[in-house]
Design a protein around this motif. Structure first.
Motif, short mmCIF file in Angstrom:
data_model
loop_
_atom_site.label_atom_id
_atom_site.label_comp_id
_atom_site.label_asym_id
_atom_site.label_seq_id
_atom_site.Cartn_x
_atom_site.Cartn_y
_atom_site.Cartn_z
N LEU A 285 0.86 -1.18 0.00
CA LEU A 285 0.00 0.00 0.00
C LEU A 285 0.89 1.23 0.00
N ARG A 286 0.59 2.15 -0.90
CA ARG A 286 1.38 3.38 -1.00
C ARG A 286 0.48 4.60 -0.80
N PHE A 287 1.01 5.55 -0.03
CA PHE A 287 0.32 6.81 0.21
C PHE A 287 1.33 7.91 -0.10
N HIS A 288 1.29 8.39 -1.34
CA HIS A 288 2.23 9.43 -1.76
C HIS A 288 1.82 10.76 -1.14
N MET A 289 2.79 11.49 -0.62
CA MET A 289 2.52 12.76 0.04
C MET A 289 3.03 13.93 -0.81
N HIS A 290 2.35 15.05 -0.70
CA HIS A 290 2.77 16.25 -1.43
C HIS A 290 4.16 16.68 -0.94
N PRO A 291 4.98 17.26 -1.80
CA PRO A 291 6.34 17.65 -1.40
C PRO A 291 6.42 18.59 -0.20
N LEU A 292 5.38 19.40 0.04
CA LEU A 292 5.42 20.35 1.15
C LEU A 292 5.02 19.72 2.48
N VAL A 293 4.57 18.47 2.45
CA VAL A 293 4.16 17.78 3.67
C VAL A 293 5.39 17.18 4.36
N GLN A 294 5.48 17.36 5.67
CA GLN A 294 6.55 16.75 6.46
C GLN A 294 6.01 15.52 7.18
N SER A 295 6.84 14.48 7.31
CA SER A 295 6.38 13.24 7.93
C SER A 295 7.52 12.59 8.70
N SER A 296 7.17 11.88 9.76
CA SER A 296 8.15 11.16 10.56
C SER A 296 7.50 9.96 11.23
N LEU A 297 8.27 8.89 11.37
CA LEU A 297 7.78 7.69 12.05
C LEU A 297 7.75 7.91 13.55
N ILE A 298 6.70 7.44 14.22
CA ILE A 298 6.58 7.50 15.67
C ILE A 298 6.07 6.15 16.17
N GLN A 299 6.02 5.98 17.45
CA GLN A 299 5.51 4.75 18.08
C GLN A 299 6.22 3.52 17.52
N ASN A 300 7.54 3.59 17.49
CA ASN A 300 8.35 2.46 17.02
C ASN A 300 7.96 2.00 15.61
N GLY A 301 7.65 2.97 14.77
CA GLY A 301 7.33 2.64 13.38
C GLY A 301 5.91 2.16 13.16
N LYS A 302 5.06 2.28 14.18
CA LYS A 302 3.66 1.83 14.03
C LYS A 302 2.72 2.97 13.65
N ALA A 303 3.24 4.17 13.53
CA ALA A 303 2.42 5.32 13.14
C ALA A 303 3.32 6.35 12.46
N VAL A 304 2.68 7.23 11.70
CA VAL A 304 3.38 8.32 11.04
C VAL A 304 2.74 9.63 11.47
N LEU A 305 3.59 10.57 11.91
CA LEU A 305 3.11 11.90 12.24
C LEU A 305 3.31 12.79 11.02
N ILE A 306 2.25 13.40 10.57
CA ILE A 306 2.26 14.23 9.36
C ILE A 306 2.01 15.67 9.75
N LYS A 307 2.87 16.57 9.26
CA LYS A 307 2.70 17.99 9.52
C LYS A 307 2.45 18.72 8.22
N MET A 308 1.34 19.46 8.16
CA MET A 308 0.98 20.21 6.98
C MET A 308 1.72 21.54 6.97
N PRO A 309 1.85 22.17 5.80
CA PRO A 309 2.57 23.44 5.73
C PRO A 309 2.01 24.51 6.66
N GLY A 310 0.70 24.53 6.84
CA GLY A 310 0.09 25.53 7.69
C GLY A 310 0.18 25.24 9.17
N GLY A 311 0.73 24.07 9.54
CA GLY A 311 0.91 23.74 10.94
C GLY A 311 0.01 22.65 11.48
N ASN A 312 -1.07 22.30 10.79
CA ASN A 312 -1.94 21.23 11.27
C ASN A 312 -1.22 19.90 11.23
N GLY A 313 -1.51 19.06 12.21
CA GLY A 313 -0.89 17.74 12.28
C GLY A 313 -1.90 16.63 12.13
N TYR A 314 -1.44 15.52 11.53
CA TYR A 314 -2.28 14.33 11.37
C TYR A 314 -1.47 13.10 11.75
#
Length: 370
Positions: A285-314
């Motif tokens: 499964l692939r979820f391509h992200m826009h180039p301006l989106v920042q992402s990092s692995l958390i919870q020992n690789g069981k989740a991804v924290l996504i930060k939008m350009p405007g500051g909102n997090g997912y």
């Protein structure tokens, strides 16, 4: 779109040149036929491309302007085609005003798109569904989701088509989050076309790293799914699309069902990818992200924290049918939404099918949402 471009040239000549009455008469005679071939019943273009939707509407608006300039009565089919085509173009626009990336489309210029819609002089909101076009649009709160649920364009109209069935794009307000990789702007680069048209270049699932329909090296689609079923169920609290297709049946003996559910006032997007059939098949499964989106692995690789350009997090997670979290990885990707490629990243989930049925349950949730 090429058909409408030819019709536009004929109408321009018929109106502007002396002694061109025959061309004008022929153009008016063939216009109803051309519109039926180029514009589907829901207003979408027969090539199923958002970029070609822009070209088609521009041709129709230009033809109307030429006829008005020549003081020639408009054929009754033309205003109807313009109204439907404008609605379909609105459907394809993200919150930033540019286009979603399916079937050879690029973002295009949002200012030009807005000007074109102003010229079209039509009213109304974007529809939720393009039945003939084969797309669904989910919208709640600030989140907007597009999903490809249609068959590839018919042979002869599929030169720029992609193997993107079941793929989706997602934006929040004016910021894009999940995207497809886009399309190379050139028409004569077979290698770039094959790469961008591949299922792996879309935000969806692949089986054994194969395409869900055959992408021909010189352009176009060969073998394609025989069965595609789409069901939409909306309530006040959520919007849901369920797509089932057999694009992997002939070669991999599998069927794929994807369910997307937008809920919680647009702050939660849930997905379910279900595979039925043979076991031991490799799934990605692939979820391509826009180039301006920042992402990092958390919870020992069981989740991804996504930060939008405007500051909102997912937060993004994926579990199996037993509630066990899948290991996630973040890999390099490429975004070709405009004329030059940009490096980007993608969330990748790998698995193997089991006997009977396998499920991947994923969700995207705004940080702070309980």
């Amino acid at each position: 779109a090429e058909l409408l471009q030819g019709l536009r040239g004929m109408m321009f000549g018929g109106v502007a040149f002396p002694d061109a009455e025959k061309a004008l008469k022929l153009g008016l005679e063939v216009m109803p036929i051309a519109l039926r071939h180029a514009i589907l019943a829901d207003g979408s273009n027969a090539q199923r491309s958002p970029s070609q939707q822009m070209v088609a509407l521009k041709c129709l608006v230009d033809i109307r302007q030429a006829l008005r300039a020549g003081k020639i009565p408009l054929p009754p089919e033309l205003p109807i085609a313009i109204e439907k085509s404008a609605a379909a173009l609105r459907f394809y626009r993200h919150g930033d005003g540019a286009l979603c990336l399916f079937n050879g489309a690029q973002e295009e210029n949002p200012v030009m798109l807005e000007a074109l819609l102003t010229q079209a002089d039509t009213r109304g909101r974007a529809p939720k569904t393009l039945v003939q076009g084969g797309y669904e649009r989910l919208s709640l709160g600030r989140m907007l989701v597009f999903m490809d649920v249609g068959s590839p364009p018919a042979p002869g109209l599929d030169n720029a088509a992609h193997a993107g069935l079941s793929s989706f794009e997602c934006s929040v307000g004016r910021e894009r989050l999940f995207v497809n990789c886009g399309a190379h702007p050139g028409q004569d680069n077979d290698a770039w076309y094959a790469a961008m048209a591949a299922t792996a270049a879309h935000s969806t699932l692949t089986v054994d790293d194969k395409n869900n329909c055959e992408v021909l090296s010189a352009g176009g689609i060969g073998n394609r799914p025989l069965s595609i079923e789409c069901l939409r169920e909306d309530t006040k609290q959520q919007q849901q699309v369920i797509l089932t297709h057999d694009g992997y049946l002939a070669e991999n003996r599998l069927t794929h069902q994807r369910t997307l559910t937008l809920m919680s006032e647009g702050e939660v997007l849930r997905g379910e990818d279900k595979i039925k059939g043979a076991d031991g098949k490799s799934i990605i499964l692939r979820f391509h992200m826009h180039p301006l989106v920042q992402s990092s692995l958390i919870q020992n690789g069981k989740a991804v924290l996504i930060k939008m350009p405007g500051g909102n997090g997912y937060r993004f997670r994926c579990e199996n049918a037993h509630g066990e979290a899948y290991a996630l990885s973040i890999e390099e990707s490429l975004y070709y939404g405009k004329t030059m490629p940009r490096p980007s990243r993608q969330i990748v989930i790998k698995g193997v099918t089991a006997n009977g049925e396998s499920k991947w349950l994923w969700n995207l949730t705004r940080e702070g949402k309980k």
